[in-house]
Design an enzyme around this catalytic site. Structure first.
Site, short mmCIF file in Angstrom:
data_model
loop_
_atom_site.label_atom_id
_atom_site.label_comp_id
_atom_site.label_asym_id
_atom_site.label_seq_id
_atom_site.Cartn_x
_atom_site.Cartn_y
_atom_site.Cartn_z
NE ARG A 80 -3.97 -2.03 2.13
CZ ARG A 80 -3.83 -3.09 2.92
NH1 ARG A 80 -2.82 -3.13 3.78
NH2 ARG A 80 -4.67 -4.08 2.86
CE LYS B 234 0.64 14.17 -14.59
NZ LYS B 234 0.43 14.77 -15.93
CD GLU C 99 8.97 16.75 -22.19
OE1 GLU C 99 8.34 17.69 -21.69
OE2 GLU C 99 8.42 15.74 -22.65
CE LYS D 59 6.68 17.55 -13.77
NZ LYS D 59 6.72 16.31 -14.47
CD GLU E 219 -2.50 17.00 -16.08
OE1 GLU E 219 -1.42 16.42 -15.88
OE2 GLU E 219 -3.16 16.87 -17.11
NE ARG F 291 1.86 17.16 -12.82
CZ ARG F 291 2.43 16.28 -12.03
NH1 ARG F 291 2.07 16.22 -10.77
NH2 ARG F 291 3.37 15.47 -12.48
CG ASN G 80 -0.28 17.66 -20.15
OD1 ASN G 80 0.66 16.93 -19.82
ND2 ASN G 80 -1.43 17.68 -19.50
CG HIS H 17 3.15 16.40 -23.66
ND1 HIS H 17 3.94 17.52 -23.53
CD2 HIS H 17 3.86 15.38 -23.11
CE1 HIS H 17 5.06 17.19 -22.93
NE2 HIS H 17 5.04 15.90 -22.67
CG HIS I 51 0.72 11.92 -26.14
ND1 HIS I 51 0.03 12.24 -24.99
CD2 HIS I 51 1.96 11.58 -25.75
CE1 HIS I 51 0.84 12.10 -23.96
NE2 HIS I 51 2.02 11.71 -24.39
CG HIS J 223 7.79 11.64 -24.89
ND1 HIS J 223 6.46 11.58 -25.20
CD2 HIS J 223 7.91 12.55 -23.90
CE1 HIS J 223 5.79 12.42 -24.42
NE2 HIS J 223 6.65 13.02 -23.62
#
Ligand code: GLY
Length: 368
Positions: A121, A143, A185, A227, A237, A241, A245, A248, A252, A267
């Site tokens: 957990r 994340k 980035e 960041k 987010e 936040r 992106n 992105h 993507h 990426h």
């Protein structure tokens, strides 16, 4: 060495340490958290290069450790690899007071972070990112995720690390494509909210894109500052936040159309192209001056990154639209994009008109 504290109301504050020769000094910092025992999870390539230094440092600090490896590559962000890592941690007998160390790039960080979130957990973990992309983006902010056949990063958890060690020296072994990918980035952070930083990256700092350690160190520090400030305000987010992106959603879509194999497009290369498209679309909507979009394109091209759809391949506008609408950032049928009024002034636009966006993509060279 620079220490940046990441803090937000919703999680325990932690430090991101950016500097030289940090791997060799990692033992004492991790000992302060691990109270004697840790497991390092890494991929086979990174483990060969960097695990011996880390193990020696931990051993010297009196921390017992074992190295668990996963195969390199995005395919390791899978349920089966997650299960295998968790099973190894159980077999080793790690308990909740112990610490897991993720030594590697984004794949290792995302997978190990999720394993740490699930193990008993939740167990503490340390990120030691070994790619530029992981140092400036994925290792900070909590994340964690794996991929499924229905999309990337769809199964995951927010689980903040206890410590991040970004050692600039490990970037010396990165292939040029990986440096460029991480640099995208870095540029993204300037484009979002720091025009002077973007100006520096375009000029004096540009040497970082080809591996100059001093420029890289400054670029990593400023990226982490940007960041961590955003994550501190909005861990899950719910709002700001989403700015991270930028590039992105377009990126993507391009990555997904090409297939996510590493040979297709890294990426960050897709994100760089996505940033140019986001600025061009902002220009198309009359939100941003053409000169700003031109400058974004010129700086990204000068870093050896792609700026035009046709440089990445041949795309159908409908296929790209389907990918963008299917992107997990689409809410309630409306399309959300990160757009910009200028360099350093990005914002979240939640009601993008799909027909207009499709026409824009055709204008940019996608087949109509
Ligand atoms: N990579 C985007 C974020 O961490 O939110």
């Amino acid at each position: 060495m620079t220490v940046i504290s990441v803090s937000g109301g919703a999680f325990a504050a932690y430090d991101v340490v950016v500097g030289r020769d940090l791997l060799a000094q990692a033992g004492q910092r991790i000992d302060a958290l691990a109270r004697g025992r840790t497991v390092i999870v890494s991929d086979e390539t990174v483990a060969r290069l960097h695990a011996p230094t880390l193990v020696a440092s931990l051993t010297a600090a009196g921390v017992t450790t074992q190295v668990v490896t996963i195969p390199p590559g995005e395919a390791s962000k899978s349920f089966s690899e997650l299960e295998r890592v968790l099973d190894r941690l159980l077999e080793i007998g790690l308990d909740r007071k112990d610490v897991v160390v993720a030594l590697g790039g984004g794949v290792v960080g995302d997978l190990v972070g999720l394993a740490a979130a699930l193990y008993m957990r939740g167990i503490d973990f340390v990120q030691i990112p070994t790619t530029l992309l992981a140092q400036v983006d994925s290792s900070v902010g909590g994340k964690t995720a794996i991929d499924t056949r229905r999309g990337k990063n769809l199964i995951g958890a927010f689980h903040q690390p206890r410590l991040v060690l970004a050692d600039i020296d490990v970037l010396a072994t990165l292939p040029p494509v990986q440096l460029r990918s991480g640099w995208a980035e870095v540029l993204k952070h300037g484009l979002i909210c720091d025009a002077p930083f973007f100006g520096w990256l375009a000029g004096e700092g540009a040497a970082g894109a080809t591996g100059d350690p001093a420029a890289l160190e400054r670029a990593v520090i400023r990226s982490v500052e940007i960041k961590s400030a955003i994550v501190g305000e909005d861990e899950k987010e719910a709002g700001r936040r989403a700015l991270l992106n930028l590039g992105h959603t377009f990126g993507h879509a391009v990555e997904a159309e090409l297939g996510f194999e590493e040979a297709a497009l890294a990426h960050g290369e897709a994100v760089a192209l996505g940033c140019v498209l986001a600025f061009r679309y902002s220009q198309h909507l009359g939100l941003c001056a053409a000169a700003e979009a031109d400058r974004v394109e010129a700086v990204i091209a000068a870093a050896g990154l792609l700026t035009r759809l046709e440089q990445a391949g041949t795309f159908s506008a409908d296929a790209l639209m389907a990918r963008m609408a299917g992107d997990k950032k689409a809410e309630g049928g409306r399309l959300t994009l990160i757009l910009a009024h200028a360099i350093g002034r990005a914002f979240v636009e939640k009601s993008v008109d799909a027909a207009d966006l499709r026409a824009f993509l055709v204008d940019q060279g996608a087949a109509g």
